[in-house]
Motif scaffolding. Structure first.
Motif, PDB file in Angstrom:
ATOM      1  N   ALA A 162       3.073 -77.912  60.174  1.00  7.29           N
ATOM      2  CA  ALA A 162       2.869 -78.912  61.234  1.00  7.29           C
ATOM      3  C   ALA A 162       3.272 -80.291  60.709  1.00  7.29           C
ATOM      4  O   ALA A 162       2.703 -80.762  59.730  1.00  7.29           O
ATOM      5  CB  ALA A 162       1.415 -78.919  61.676  1.00  7.29           C
ATOM      6  N   ASP A 163       4.200 -80.909  61.389  1.00  4.84           N
ATOM      7  CA  ASP A 163       4.808 -82.127  60.853  1.00  4.84           C
ATOM      8  C   ASP A 163       4.930 -83.128  61.998  1.00  4.84           C
ATOM      9  O   ASP A 163       5.485 -82.810  63.047  1.00  4.84           O
ATOM     10  CB  ASP A 163       6.197 -81.753  60.320  1.00  4.84           C
ATOM     11  N   ILE A 164       4.413 -84.321  61.772  1.00  2.00           N
ATOM     12  CA  ILE A 164       4.295 -85.279  62.873  1.00  2.00           C
ATOM     13  C   ILE A 164       5.658 -85.553  63.527  1.00  2.00           C
ATOM     14  O   ILE A 164       5.758 -85.629  64.752  1.00  2.00           O
ATOM     15  CB  ILE A 164       3.598 -86.583  62.404  1.00  2.00           C
ATOM     16  N   ALA A 165       6.714 -85.635  62.728  1.00  2.60           N
ATOM     17  CA  ALA A 165       8.028 -85.977  63.293  1.00  2.60           C
ATOM     18  C   ALA A 165       8.733 -84.738  63.843  1.00  2.60           C
ATOM     19  O   ALA A 165       9.206 -84.729  64.992  1.00  2.60           O
ATOM     20  CB  ALA A 165       8.893 -86.639  62.222  1.00  2.60           C
ATOM     21  N   ASN A 166       8.843 -83.681  63.045  1.00  2.00           N
ATOM     22  CA  ASN A 166       9.570 -82.491  63.504  1.00  2.00           C
ATOM     23  C   ASN A 166       8.912 -81.857  64.721  1.00  2.00           C
ATOM     24  O   ASN A 166       9.584 -81.373  65.631  1.00  2.00           O
ATOM     25  CB  ASN A 166       9.622 -81.425  62.395  1.00  2.00           C
ATOM     26  N   ASN A 167       7.585 -81.863  64.739  1.00  2.00           N
ATOM     27  CA  ASN A 167       6.875 -81.234  65.845  1.00  2.00           C
ATOM     28  C   ASN A 167       7.104 -82.030  67.136  1.00  2.00           C
ATOM     29  O   ASN A 167       7.479 -81.476  68.168  1.00  2.00           O
ATOM     30  CB  ASN A 167       5.379 -81.150  65.500  1.00  2.00           C
ATOM     31  N   ALA A 168       6.907 -83.341  67.046  1.00  2.61           N
ATOM     32  CA  ALA A 168       7.057 -84.174  68.245  1.00  2.61           C
ATOM     33  C   ALA A 168       8.505 -84.137  68.746  1.00  2.61           C
ATOM     34  O   ALA A 168       8.767 -83.929  69.940  1.00  2.61           O
ATOM     35  CB  ALA A 168       6.653 -85.611  67.929  1.00  2.61           C
ATOM     36  N   ALA A 169       9.455 -84.310  67.831  1.00  4.04           N
ATOM     37  CA  ALA A 169      10.861 -84.347  68.251  1.00  4.04           C
ATOM     38  C   ALA A 169      11.274 -82.999  68.851  1.00  4.04           C
ATOM     39  O   ALA A 169      12.003 -82.950  69.840  1.00  4.04           O
ATOM     40  CB  ALA A 169      11.757 -84.699  67.061  1.00  4.04           C
ATOM     41  N   SER A 170      10.787 -81.907  68.279  1.00  2.00           N
ATOM     42  CA  SER A 170      11.187 -80.582  68.775  1.00  2.00           C
ATOM     43  C   SER A 170      10.565 -80.288  70.136  1.00  2.00           C
ATOM     44  O   SER A 170      11.219 -79.735  71.016  1.00  2.00           O
ATOM     45  CB  SER A 170      10.775 -79.488  67.788  1.00  2.00           C
ATOM     46  N   TRP A 171       9.287 -80.628  70.309  1.00  2.00           N
ATOM     47  CA  TRP A 171       8.668 -80.395  71.622  1.00  2.00           C
ATOM     48  C   TRP A 171       9.378 -81.224  72.691  1.00  2.00           C
ATOM     49  O   TRP A 171       9.649 -80.741  73.793  1.00  2.00           O
ATOM     50  CB  TRP A 171       7.163 -80.703  71.593  1.00  2.00           C
ATOM     51  N   GLN A 172       9.714 -82.454  72.358  1.00  2.95           N
ATOM     52  CA  GLN A 172      10.403 -83.293  73.358  1.00  2.95           C
ATOM     53  C   GLN A 172      11.825 -82.798  73.578  1.00  2.95           C
ATOM     54  O   GLN A 172      12.377 -82.955  74.670  1.00  2.95           O
ATOM     55  CB  GLN A 172      10.415 -84.751  72.890  1.00  2.95           C
ATOM     56  N   TRP A 173      12.398 -82.195  72.558  1.00  2.00           N
ATOM     57  CA  TRP A 173      13.753 -81.639  72.711  1.00  2.00           C
ATOM     58  C   TRP A 173      13.715 -80.516  73.748  1.00  2.00           C
ATOM     59  O   TRP A 173      14.518 -80.469  74.673  1.00  2.00           O
ATOM     60  CB  TRP A 173      14.265 -81.117  71.361  1.00  2.00           C
ATOM     61  N   VAL A 174      12.743 -79.619  73.602  1.00  3.08           N
ATOM     62  CA  VAL A 174      12.637 -78.487  74.544  1.00  3.08           C
ATOM     63  C   VAL A 174      12.282 -79.007  75.940  1.00  3.08           C
ATOM     64  O   VAL A 174      12.811 -78.535  76.950  1.00  3.08           O
ATOM     65  CB  VAL A 174      11.585 -77.458  74.076  1.00  3.08           C
ATOM     66  N   ALA A 175      11.398 -79.995  76.004  1.00  2.90           N
ATOM     67  CA  ALA A 175      10.943 -80.503  77.302  1.00  2.90           C
ATOM     68  C   ALA A 175      12.036 -81.252  78.058  1.00  2.90           C
ATOM     69  O   ALA A 175      11.922 -81.463  79.267  1.00  2.90           O
ATOM     70  CB  ALA A 175       9.747 -81.437  77.104  1.00  2.90           C
TER      71      ALA A 175
END
Ligand SMILES: Cc1cc2nc3c(=O)[nH]c(=O)nc-3n(C[C@H](O)[C@H](O)[C@H](O)COP(=O)(O)OP(=O)(O)OC[C@H]3O[C@@H](n4cnc5c(N)ncnc54)[C@H](O)[C@@H]3O)c2cc1C
Length: 471
Positions: free
Chosen positions: A376-389
């Motif tokens: 769980a990584d603050i940057a990779n997680n946020a960027a990836s979820w927003q990428w999918v969204a």
């Protein structure tokens, strides 16, 4: 390493850099004097995301591994206040640490600098968590990048300004300072022990991180370009938690893969380039979070703030527990629960399912991943979820909606990944395993919680509302 002596030490504040090799801050501290290593469990800094459950499991084991190689003072509390106390107690003359890029870290690092200044202590911050500092890569106009491809081109063109370095010789300070006991931090789950399966998959710590990189290059790199999208194969490096905790540096990974490519005279070029590009996705996430610190909380594209998300606890629980009735989605969510990890392709599919089929906010998925992923990584997680969204920078367009059955048939063609994680379907043939509702007969497995065509139309209609609002 030399024996411990009593003098004024320099403090090495370990953060997400739990390693001895290629750690520029530690090397500088070791060159400056006797080193007192410190790790602070900070659950108290306002606005900071507290480590989730799976992260805490990893942290416990990673610290245990590091403490076996270097004595470290463990303390709990607000990092700046704890450092101020440690400087007082130890009479330290200098502080060394690796830069962190979480949205709350800039202010924290400034407070730490001010404390050092007041105490007359030298304060030294180093890079090492990234290949390139987020400010070092800019468009021709001097702006941060919002699109990955030109960002990665610029990053590829930039040569690393240093080579990975070996672990330094460390003169260990012995300032007789009280340390917490790791066991008293209760980082491991109490009963029930939901992390019981983690230890058979992971061995946190620098030694395993280094060994894993070597094994990956030797056994899997050649098949990486073709196999990295296949959850039924063991084609990716699984270095993400080791990178997240800094048990290995991205520079070590980059250089090791580069030299394997050089040694293979072209045979590893395609695979190697692909892998290096993935490391650059990690850099891109940090570039984004540095320039847009709201990324973990708010849509990068503001029109998504008005998206008509649903609220549906029953559906959210079915997703979390792997009971959606879509075998690949359920396999992924159960792999996550059992191991603290999920294959990247499957992460994309389960995220798309939550956001588009269930129309639930991406932040719900981000939170669940934060608690359950060992990487769980603050940057990779946020960027990836927003990428999918579709709400992120350079994101997949929202209207591209994965069909979870077709994705499964493409990326898990024999159904082996589903068979492993959804035992109710273990005896189903490949022809039917991804659409079990078509088989007829009794089956101890849920029917789909939402029908694909209906969900697709509903998601597109929702998208239309924000487009109209934007017009
Ligand atoms: C919804 C969603 C959430 C995610 N959350 C996280 C997270 O919290 N932490 C995390 O590290 N990764 C996250 N990822 C990215 C990616 O899934 C993982 O980094 C990858 O699966 C890790 O496996 P690996 O180490 O075998 O990857 P490899 O394919 O071997 O890649 C090597 C390294 O490159 C980096 N990397 C690979 N893919 C990506 C990517 N798409 N974005 C950023 N970095 C990447 C990772 O550090 C990884 O260890 C998420 C992806 C999605 C779709």
């Amino acid at each position: 390493m030399l024996g411990a002596r009593l003098t004024q030490p320099v403090i090495m504040w370990f953060r997400q850099d739990l390693r001895l090799a290629d750690n520029p801050a530690l090397s500088a501290a070791a060159a400056a004097g006797q080193v007192m290593g410190v790790y602070i469990l900070d659950d108290d800094t306002p606005g900071a995301w507290r480590w989730g459950g799976a992260s805490r499991w990893w942290l416990h084991h990673s610290l245990k591994s590091l403490c076996n190689r270097l004595p470290i003072v463990l303390r709990k509390g607000k990092a700046d206040a704890v450092l101020a106390a440690l400087i007082r107690e130890s009479g330290a003359t200098a502080l060394y640490f690796t830069r962190d890029y979480a949205p709350w870290s800039g202010a924290l690092e400034q407070r730490v600098r001010a404390i050092c200044e007041k105490a007359g202590v030298d304060c030294h911050r180093y890079g090492g968590f990234l290949l390139h500092e987020p400010e070092a890569i800019r468009t021709g106009a001097g702006e941060p990048y919002k699109v990955f491809t030109p960002f990665s081109r610029a990053a590829f063109a930039k040569q690393a300004d240093r080579r990975p370095r070996p672990a330094p010789r460390i003169d260990i300070a012995n300032p007789q300072i009280a340390s917490d006991r790791l066991a008293d931090w209760n980082l491991l789950p109490a009963r029930p022990n939901w992390a019981a399966g983690f230890a058979s998959v992971w061995a946190p710590g620098e030694e395993e991180a280094t060994a894993r990189l070597e094994r990956f290059i030797e056994s899997s790199l050649a098949g990486y370009a073709d196999g990295r999208d296949r959850p039924d194969r063991d084609s990716t490096s699984r270095l993400s938690p080791h990178l997240h905790w800094g048990e290995i540096s991205p520079l070590q990974c980059w250089q090791a893969v580069r030299s394997a490519m050089d040694g293979a005279r072209g045979a590893l070029d395609a695979a190697g380039e692909k892998f290096l590009k993935e490391l650059l996705w990690r850099e891109f996430s940090y570039h984004l979070i540095h320039h847009w610190p709201d990324l973990p909380e708010k849509a990068f594209r503001p029109e998504f703030d008005g998206f008509p998300w649903r609220s549906d606890d029953r559906a959210l629980h079915a997703w979390r527990e792997g009971r959606t009735g879509y075998p690949l989605v359920d396999a992924g969510m159960r792999e996550l629960w059992a191991t603290g990890y999920m294959h990247n392709r499957v992460r994309m599919i389960v995220a798309s399912f939550l956001i588009k089929h269930l129309l639930l906010p991406w932040q719900e998925g981000e939170k669940w991943f934060w608690d359950t992923l060992v990487d769980a990584d603050i940057a990779n997680n946020a960027a990836s979820w927003q990428w999918v969204a579709g709400s992120g920078a350079d994101a997949a367009p929202y209207f591209r909606i994965f069909n979870p059955v077709l994705q499964a048939e493409r990326f898990d063609p024999n159904g082996d990944y589903v068979r492993k994680w959804v035992p109710e379907l273990a005896d189903r043939p490949a022809s039917i395993i991804h659409r079990p509702w078509q088989a007829g007969g009794r089956l101890d497995y849920p029917a789909p919680i939402v029908e694909h065509d209906m969900a697709r139309k509903r998601a597109l209609a929702a998208l239309k509302t924000i487009k109209q609002a934007d017009a």
